[in-house]
Design a protein around this motif. Structure first.
Motif, PDB file in Angstrom:
ATOM      1  N   GLU A 160       0.825  -1.201   0.000  1.00  0.00           N
ATOM      2  CA  GLU A 160       0.000   0.000   0.000  1.00  0.00           C
ATOM      3  C   GLU A 160       0.866   1.260   0.000  1.00  0.00           C
ATOM      4  OE1 GLU A 160      -3.635   2.181   0.136  1.00  0.00           O
ATOM      5  OE2 GLU A 160      -3.200   0.074  -0.284  1.00  0.00           O
ATOM      6  N   LYS A 161       1.912   1.236   0.790  1.00  0.00           N
ATOM      7  CA  LYS A 161       2.824   2.381   0.868  1.00  0.00           C
ATOM      8  C   LYS A 161       3.480   2.643  -0.493  1.00  0.00           C
ATOM      9  CE  LYS A 161       5.303   2.429   4.569  1.00  0.00           C
ATOM     10  NZ  LYS A 161       6.395   2.136   5.559  1.00  0.00           N
ATOM     11  N   PHE A 162       3.893   1.583  -1.172  1.00  0.00           N
ATOM     12  CA  PHE A 162       4.515   1.723  -2.494  1.00  0.00           C
ATOM     13  C   PHE A 162       3.496   2.220  -3.516  1.00  0.00           C
ATOM     14  CE2 PHE A 162       6.409   0.421  -6.492  1.00  0.00           C
ATOM     15  CZ  PHE A 162       7.766   0.625  -6.289  1.00  0.00           C
ATOM     16  N   LEU A 163       2.268   1.704  -3.433  1.00  0.00           N
ATOM     17  CA  LEU A 163       1.210   2.095  -4.362  1.00  0.00           C
ATOM     18  C   LEU A 163       0.868   3.577  -4.225  1.00  0.00           C
ATOM     19  CD1 LEU A 163      -0.953   1.413  -6.460  1.00  0.00           C
ATOM     20  CD2 LEU A 163      -2.428   0.658  -4.592  1.00  0.00           C
ATOM     21  N   LYS A 164       0.781   4.050  -2.994  1.00  0.00           N
ATOM     22  CA  LYS A 164       0.469   5.459  -2.772  1.00  0.00           C
ATOM     23  C   LYS A 164       1.534   6.371  -3.370  1.00  0.00           C
ATOM     24  CE  LYS A 164      -2.511   5.204   1.300  1.00  0.00           C
ATOM     25  NZ  LYS A 164      -2.719   5.626   2.686  1.00  0.00           N
ATOM     26  N   GLU A 165       2.790   5.967  -3.241  1.00  0.00           N
ATOM     27  CA  GLU A 165       3.874   6.750  -3.839  1.00  0.00           C
ATOM     28  C   GLU A 165       3.797   6.698  -5.361  1.00  0.00           C
ATOM     29  OE1 GLU A 165       6.096   8.682  -2.610  1.00  0.00           O
ATOM     30  OE2 GLU A 165       5.988   8.308  -0.461  1.00  0.00           O
ATOM     31  N   GLU A 166       3.393   5.543  -5.878  1.00  0.00           N
ATOM     32  CA  GLU A 166       3.378   5.342  -7.322  1.00  0.00           C
ATOM     33  C   GLU A 166       2.280   6.143  -8.013  1.00  0.00           C
ATOM     34  OE1 GLU A 166       4.462   1.330  -9.658  1.00  0.00           O
ATOM     35  OE2 GLU A 166       2.431   1.338  -8.852  1.00  0.00           O
ATOM     36  N   VAL A 167       1.128   6.321  -7.357  1.00  0.00           N
ATOM     37  CA  VAL A 167       0.004   6.993  -8.004  1.00  0.00           C
ATOM     38  C   VAL A 167       0.002   8.504  -7.774  1.00  0.00           C
ATOM     39  CG1 VAL A 167      -1.450   4.938  -7.874  1.00  0.00           C
ATOM     40  CG2 VAL A 167      -1.552   6.636  -6.040  1.00  0.00           C
ATOM     41  N   ILE A 169       0.843  12.328  -8.318  1.00  0.00           N
ATOM     42  CA  ILE A 169       1.128  13.095  -9.535  1.00  0.00           C
ATOM     43  C   ILE A 169       2.596  13.491  -9.563  1.00  0.00           C
ATOM     44  CG2 ILE A 169       0.622  15.237 -10.785  1.00  0.00           C
ATOM     45  CD1 ILE A 169      -2.231  15.027  -9.652  1.00  0.00           C
ATOM     46  N   ALA A 170       3.091  14.020  -8.474  1.00  0.00           N
ATOM     47  CA  ALA A 170       4.506  14.403  -8.384  1.00  0.00           C
ATOM     48  C   ALA A 170       5.215  13.352  -7.537  1.00  0.00           C
ATOM     49  CB  ALA A 170       4.645  15.786  -7.770  1.00  0.00           C
ATOM     50  N   ARG A 171       5.497  12.223  -8.138  1.00  0.00           N
ATOM     51  CA  ARG A 171       6.099  11.150  -7.366  1.00  0.00           C
ATOM     52  C   ARG A 171       7.623  11.238  -7.393  1.00  0.00           C
ATOM     53  NH1 ARG A 171       4.454   5.881 -10.996  1.00  0.00           N
ATOM     54  NH2 ARG A 171       5.609   6.379 -12.892  1.00  0.00           N
ATOM     55  N   LYS A 172       8.228  10.554  -6.451  1.00  0.00           N
ATOM     56  CA  LYS A 172       9.675  10.585  -6.301  1.00  0.00           C
ATOM     57  C   LYS A 172      10.359   9.879  -7.470  1.00  0.00           C
ATOM     58  CE  LYS A 172       9.199  10.443  -1.277  1.00  0.00           C
ATOM     59  NZ  LYS A 172       9.415   9.657  -0.046  1.00  0.00           N
ATOM     60  N   LYS A 173      11.572  10.340  -7.759  1.00  0.00           N
ATOM     61  CA  LYS A 173      12.333   9.728  -8.844  1.00  0.00           C
ATOM     62  C   LYS A 173      12.603   8.262  -8.544  1.00  0.00           C
ATOM     63  CE  LYS A 173      16.603  10.238 -11.512  1.00  0.00           C
ATOM     64  NZ  LYS A 173      17.868  11.008 -11.674  1.00  0.00           N
TER      65      LYS A 173
END
Length: 371
Positions: A160-167, A169-173
């Motif tokens: 879930e934590k990875f998914l939230k980062e992935e979706v 708009i301005a996600r981490k490199k």
């Protein structure tokens, strides 16, 4: 690989001006290997010279060495089975949670807890952030009903934590990866059969994480007992429909199938862990000293530790990460987005359902270790 079209000296002189000939002092380019015979003729392309496609491997190597990579391993089993010792032996350093933060006054928890310790280790210029996730309290209670649920919850929380980062708009490199890539499940060396708890855990968790079963402290079994126990465990896993890593359905080709079949036949790995060295035949070896001699950890005639290490670290570490991302995480992601109506980004109110069981998360970060 491609065919290199070779012309005769006369053909070159006819079609190429002398001024266009490469001077002899120019360094010759590596020969392009011939295309495999099984490739269809229609797909062949002729090259007139060296392009440099083969340098992509070196480019990837340099980039990986700069950025490093993550590897997250979870150890599950009853207390006293040598989980911390085996992990320390695998990575030849004090990386387990007990090695960094455990005290002798620590008591067995009344519920399953999740504790992790992270380390940056470096070997040959390659950096790896290793996170060891421990599960104290698992299987140590009188009533162990549903004691795998906190572990399943923790694994899904990392997805879930990875998914939230992935979706976003301005996600981490580079999204921090805390997903569990491998779960070492420690089976008690009873010599009889799997406990119901073992079966239930692997049945539920094999759907969400790569499980590798090991027989802990296998030096307590005779050779015949060990062989019979391994066969019995494999039959029970098959009868219960439990597929441990590497799963047959994910074999990509015949070469993969052949290599993985040998690994599946060796499971569960009968291992011995030790961080103590002894002198044997003039050499310093890791082992466990008994009244009858020294059980050498890395001697394949004594136990299957070296087989486990070579499989998990030297040949399948990257595949463990890929199966986690492409299979387990994608399965979770598809279900999660489908339940959420495909809306982006996911709101914090749509978190996974809480399981009424206390979970304590502890994170320890150590200094870099070089080899």
């Amino acid at each position: 690989s491609f065919f290199l079209v070779l012309n005769t000296k006369e053909d070159i002189l006819k079609n190429v001006d002398m001024s266009e000939i490469v001077p002899p002092e120019v360094r010759p380019k590596p020969a392009v290997p011939a295309k495999p015979s099984h490739v269809a003729p229609s797909s062949r392309s002729a090259l007139l010279g060296y392009i440099g496609i083969d340098t992509i491997i070196e480019q990837m190597r340099k980039k990986t060495m700069k950025t490093g990579f993550d590897f997250n391993i979870m150890v599950v089993g009853q207390s006293g089975l040598g989980k911390s010792t085996l992990v320390n032996t695998l990575f030849k350093s004090q990386v387990s949670r007990r090695s960094t933060s455990w005290s002798r006054d620590e008591k067995i928890p009344k519920t399953v807890e999740i504790k992790s310790a992270s380390h940056v280790i470096e070997e040959g210029g390659v950096k790896m952030k290793l996170t060891v996730v421990d599960t104290p309290g698992f299987g140590d209670q009188i009533n162990n009903e549903n004691c795998w649920e906190p572990i399943s919850k923790y694994i899904n929380e990392q997805y879930e934590k990875f998914l939230k980062e992935e979706v976003n708009i301005a996600r981490k490199k580079r999204i921090p990866d805390t997903r569990v890539h491998c779960c070492l499940y420690f089976i008690s060396p009873t010599g009889h059969s799997l406990r119901q708890l073992d079966i239930e855990f692997m049945k539920h968790l094999s759907r969400v994480v790569n499980i590798i079963p090991v027989i802990a402290k296998s030096d307590t079994l005779t050779l015949d007992e060990k062989t019979e126990f391994k066969q019995r465990v494999r039959k029970e896993l098959e009868a219960c429909g439990i597929e441990c890593y590497p799963q047959k359905e994910f074999d990509e080709d015949m070469e993969d199938k052949s290599d993985n079949d040998k690994i599946r036949e060796a499971m569960p790995f009968a291992v011995v862990g030790s961080d103590k060295e002894y002198q044997v035949n003039g050499k310093r070896v890791l082992g466990r000293k008994t009244a009858w001699g020294v059980v050498e950890v890395e001697n394949p005639n004594h136990c299957e530790f070296s087989l486990l290490r070579d499989f998990m670290i030297r040949s399948h570490l990257q595949d463990l990460k890929e199966v986690t991302h492409n299979i387990h995480y994608e399965t979770y992601r598809a279900k999660r987005l489908n339940d959420n109506g495909g809306l982006h980004p996911i709101s914090s109110g749509q978190d996974t359902q809480e399981i009424p069981m206390p979970i304590k998360h502890t994170q320890v970060m150590s200094k870099p270790t070089k080899f």
